[in-house]
Scaffold this motif. Structure first.
Motif, mmCIF file in Angstrom:
data_model
loop_
_atom_site.group_PDB
_atom_site.id
_atom_site.type_symbol
_atom_site.label_atom_id
_atom_site.label_comp_id
_atom_site.label_asym_id
_atom_site.label_seq_id
_atom_site.Cartn_x
_atom_site.Cartn_y
_atom_site.Cartn_z
ATOM 1 N N LEU A 4 43.995 35.465 36.953
ATOM 2 C CA LEU A 4 42.903 35.334 35.988
ATOM 3 C C LEU A 4 42.860 33.920 35.424
ATOM 4 C CD1 LEU A 4 40.638 36.885 34.647
ATOM 5 C CD2 LEU A 4 42.245 37.658 32.894
ATOM 6 N N ALA A 5 44.034 33.348 35.183
ATOM 7 C CA ALA A 5 44.094 31.967 34.693
ATOM 8 C C ALA A 5 43.545 30.997 35.732
ATOM 9 C CB ALA A 5 45.533 31.601 34.349
ATOM 10 N N GLU A 6 43.754 31.305 37.000
ATOM 11 C CA GLU A 6 43.312 30.428 38.079
ATOM 12 C C GLU A 6 41.818 30.584 38.359
ATOM 13 O OE1 GLU A 6 44.154 29.835 42.888
ATOM 14 O OE2 GLU A 6 45.529 31.008 41.653
ATOM 15 N N GLU A 7 41.324 31.819 38.324
ATOM 16 C CA GLU A 7 39.944 32.092 38.732
ATOM 17 C C GLU A 7 38.952 32.020 37.574
ATOM 18 O OE1 GLU A 7 39.064 32.391 41.792
ATOM 19 O OE2 GLU A 7 41.071 32.456 42.650
ATOM 20 N N GLY A 8 39.375 32.426 36.368
ATOM 21 C CA GLY A 8 38.467 32.417 35.226
ATOM 22 C C GLY A 8 37.447 33.526 35.249
ATOM 23 N N ALA A 9 37.614 34.478 36.154
ATOM 24 C CA ALA A 9 36.698 35.622 36.244
ATOM 25 C C ALA A 9 37.494 36.853 36.648
ATOM 26 C CB ALA A 9 35.591 35.355 37.258
ATOM 27 N N LEU A 10 37.261 37.955 35.967
ATOM 28 C CA LEU A 10 38.046 39.158 36.191
ATOM 29 C C LEU A 10 37.832 39.708 37.597
ATOM 30 C CD1 LEU A 10 40.029 41.062 34.836
ATOM 31 C CD2 LEU A 10 38.096 42.449 34.061
ATOM 32 N N GLY A 11 36.573 39.683 38.068
ATOM 33 C CA GLY A 11 36.293 40.207 39.403
ATOM 34 C C GLY A 11 37.021 39.439 40.485
ATOM 35 N N ALA A 12 37.015 38.116 40.376
ATOM 36 C CA ALA A 12 37.688 37.272 41.369
ATOM 37 C C ALA A 12 39.199 37.484 41.324
ATOM 38 C CB ALA A 12 37.356 35.802 41.130
ATOM 39 N N ALA A 13 39.742 37.607 40.120
ATOM 40 C CA ALA A 13 41.183 37.845 39.982
ATOM 41 C C ALA A 13 41.558 39.202 40.557
ATOM 42 C CB ALA A 13 41.588 37.754 38.517
ATOM 43 N N ALA A 14 40.715 40.212 40.305
ATOM 44 C CA ALA A 14 40.969 41.547 40.837
ATOM 45 C C ALA A 14 40.975 41.538 42.355
ATOM 46 C CB ALA A 14 39.915 42.520 40.310
ATOM 47 N N SER A 15 40.021 40.790 42.936
ATOM 48 C CA SER A 15 39.940 40.698 44.394
ATOM 49 C C SER A 15 41.186 40.064 44.982
ATOM 50 C CB SER A 15 38.700 39.881 44.781
ATOM 51 O OG SER A 15 38.609 39.726 46.178
ATOM 52 N N LYS A 16 41.759 39.087 44.272
ATOM 53 C CA LYS A 16 42.953 38.399 44.764
ATOM 54 C C LYS A 16 44.146 39.342 44.919
ATOM 55 C CE LYS A 16 42.039 33.965 45.293
ATOM 56 N NZ LYS A 16 42.820 32.775 45.129
ATOM 57 N N ILE A 17 44.220 40.358 44.044
ATOM 58 C CA ILE A 17 45.362 41.272 44.124
ATOM 59 C C ILE A 17 44.983 42.612 44.744
ATOM 60 C CG2 ILE A 17 46.475 40.183 42.151
ATOM 61 C CD1 ILE A 17 45.659 42.555 40.452
ATOM 62 N N GLY A 18 43.750 42.701 45.266
ATOM 63 C CA GLY A 18 43.346 43.871 46.037
ATOM 64 C C GLY A 18 43.013 45.109 45.235
ATOM 65 N N ILE A 19 42.437 44.940 44.036
ATOM 66 C CA ILE A 19 42.020 46.102 43.246
ATOM 67 C C ILE A 19 40.576 45.908 42.800
ATOM 68 C CG2 ILE A 19 44.371 46.544 42.426
ATOM 69 C CD1 ILE A 19 43.555 45.341 39.741
ATOM 70 N N ALA A 20 39.948 47.000 42.349
ATOM 71 C CA ALA A 20 38.570 46.932 41.881
ATOM 72 C C ALA A 20 38.528 46.353 40.468
ATOM 73 C CB ALA A 20 37.934 48.320 41.896
ATOM 74 N N GLN A 21 37.374 45.829 40.076
ATOM 75 C CA GLN A 21 37.255 45.219 38.757
ATOM 76 C C GLN A 21 37.501 46.206 37.618
ATOM 77 O OE1 GLN A 21 34.070 42.448 38.256
ATOM 78 N NE2 GLN A 21 34.007 42.674 36.024
#
Length: 309
Positions: free
Chosen positions: A18-35
Motif C-alpha cells: 500500500l505504501a508503494e502503490e498508494g491505492a488499495l486495489g493495486a496493493a490488493a492485486s500485488k498480494i493476490g486478494i480482492a479489494q
C-alpha cells in the motif's frame, strides 16, 4: 508490542504494498486478494492497534505517519522473508538461486562482467540478474529489496544502506579511432576545447567531477551541445562525430583493447578521478550464500586489479 505480534503476515504485506502503490486495489492485486478483502484486513489492523493507519485522499488513500512507519518495517520483513526463502532453497537443493546485483557503468563492465563470466565457467547453475543504472536509482532499488547488493555511491545522509568503500574510478578522455587529435605529436588542454564534450547534465557526479577538475587546472567550461548519461548513446555520438567523452578508465581499457572497437583514449592525463564507489547493502540484511559468493569473487578480482602496498 502485544498487538503488533498479533498482526498477520498478509496484513503486513498489504501495508508494505500500500505504501508503494498508494491505492488499495493495486496493493490488493500485488498480494493476490480482492479489494474488499484488503479493505477488511486494513480495518482489522487499525482495530487491533487502536490507531489510524490511512486516510482518504481523493479517489485514493495515503498512509498516516503511523501507517508509513509500520509499512517501512513491514517491507523490511517481507525482504527478509524473500531472502530467507532464497537461502533455504539453496540449502535444500544445493543449487544457487538468482543473485540480483546492480552497478554503475564502470564497475559493471570492469568487475561484474568478468567476475560473472569466470563464475559461470565453474558454476554452471549460478544465475544473476544485473541492473546497470545511476547510483540514485540503484540505491532506491536496494532499499525496496529489488537488489541483493550494488556497486554504487551512497548519497549523504543515507540511513538504510551500508557502504563498504571499494575503489576510486580514474577517467579517460575517449574519442573515435581516426579522430583529428590522434595525429598530433602532443595534445594540449587547449586542443581539447576545440571539440564538443559529451557528459550528463550538471547534477551527475561525473559531470561535477570533470567541471571541478577543469576549474582547478584553469580550463574553461567545454562546449556541450548534447548531454546524456546513457553509455550507449555516448558511444553512438563518439562514433559519428569528433566529440570527446570522459569515461571510466577500466571501461575504456576493456573496450580499446580490442582493435575492432572504434574507440580509444586520448594520450593526455588531466587528473580526472571520480569519487570512490562502494559495495552497498541494506543495513541489517544478510546476503544469501550465492550473493556472498559473488561479492567475495568481486573483491578478489579487485584485489588482483589493484594490488595492496
Amino acid at each position: 508490542m502485544t498487538q503488533l505480534r498479533r498482526l498477520k503476515p498478509v496484513q503486513l504485506r498489504l501495508l508494505a504494498h500500500l505504501a508503494e502503490e498508494g491505492a488499495l486495489g493495486a496493493a490488493a492485486s500485488k498480494i493476490g486478494i480482492a479489494q474488499p478483502a484488503a479493505s477488511r484486513l486494513l480495518a482489522e489492523m487499525e482495530a487491533a492497534l487502536g490507531l489510524s493507519l490511512h486516510e482518504r485522499q481523493g479517489r485514493g488513500l495515503r498512509l498516516t505517519h503511523v501507517g508509513a512507519a509500520l509499512a517501512r518495517r513491514a517491507a523490511r520483513i517481507e525482504m527478509e522473508l524473500f531472502d530467507a526463502a532464497q537461502e533455504v532453497a539453496e540449502a535444500a537443493t544445493g543449487r544457487a538461486g538468482i543473485v540480483r546485483v546492480g552497478a554503475v557503468t564502470g564497475p559493471a563492465l570492469s568487475l561484474i562482467l568478468p567476475t560473472l563470466t569466470a563464475m559461470q565457467k565453474n558454476l554452471p547453475d549460478f544465475r544473476a540478474e544485473v541492473t546497470v543504472a545511476t547510483s540514485i536509482n540503484l540505491c532506491d532499488l536496494l532499499r525496496d529489496g529489488r537488489l541483493d547488493f550494488a556497486l554504487a555511491r551512497v548519497p549523504a545522509g543515507e540511513t538504510q544502506l551500508d557502504a563498504d568503500v571499494m575503489a576510486t574510478e580514474p577517467l579517460s578522455l575517449v574519442v573515435r579511432r581516426g579522430h583529428p587529435l590522434l595525429v598530433r605529436p602532443k595534445i594540449t588542454a587547449a586542443d581539447l576545447l576545440q571539440y564538443d564534450w559529451v557528459m550528463g547534465d550538471d547534477e551527475t557526479l561525473l559531470t561535477q567531477t570533470v567541471m571541478s577538475r577543469l576549474a582547478e587546472i584553469g580550463m574553461p567550461v567545454p562546449n556541450r551541445r548534447i548531454s546524456t548519461s546513457s553509455f550507449l548513446f555516448t558511444l553512438a555520438i563518439l562514433n559519428q562525430t569528433d566529440a570527446i567523452a570522459p569515461l571510466a578508465t577500466p571501461v575504456v581499457d576493456s573496450l580499446s583493447g580490442n582493435p575492432s572497437v572504434p574507440f580509444v583514449s586520448l594520450p593526455i592525463d588531466l587528473g580526472l578521478t571520480v569519487a570512490p564507489f562502494s559495495l552497498v547493502t541494506r543495513i541489517g540484511s544478510q546476503l544469501t550464500p550465492a550473493a556472498q559468493r559473488l561479492v567475495d569473487s568481486i573483491k578478489a578480482a579487485l584485489r588482483t586489479a589493484i594490488p595492496s602496498g
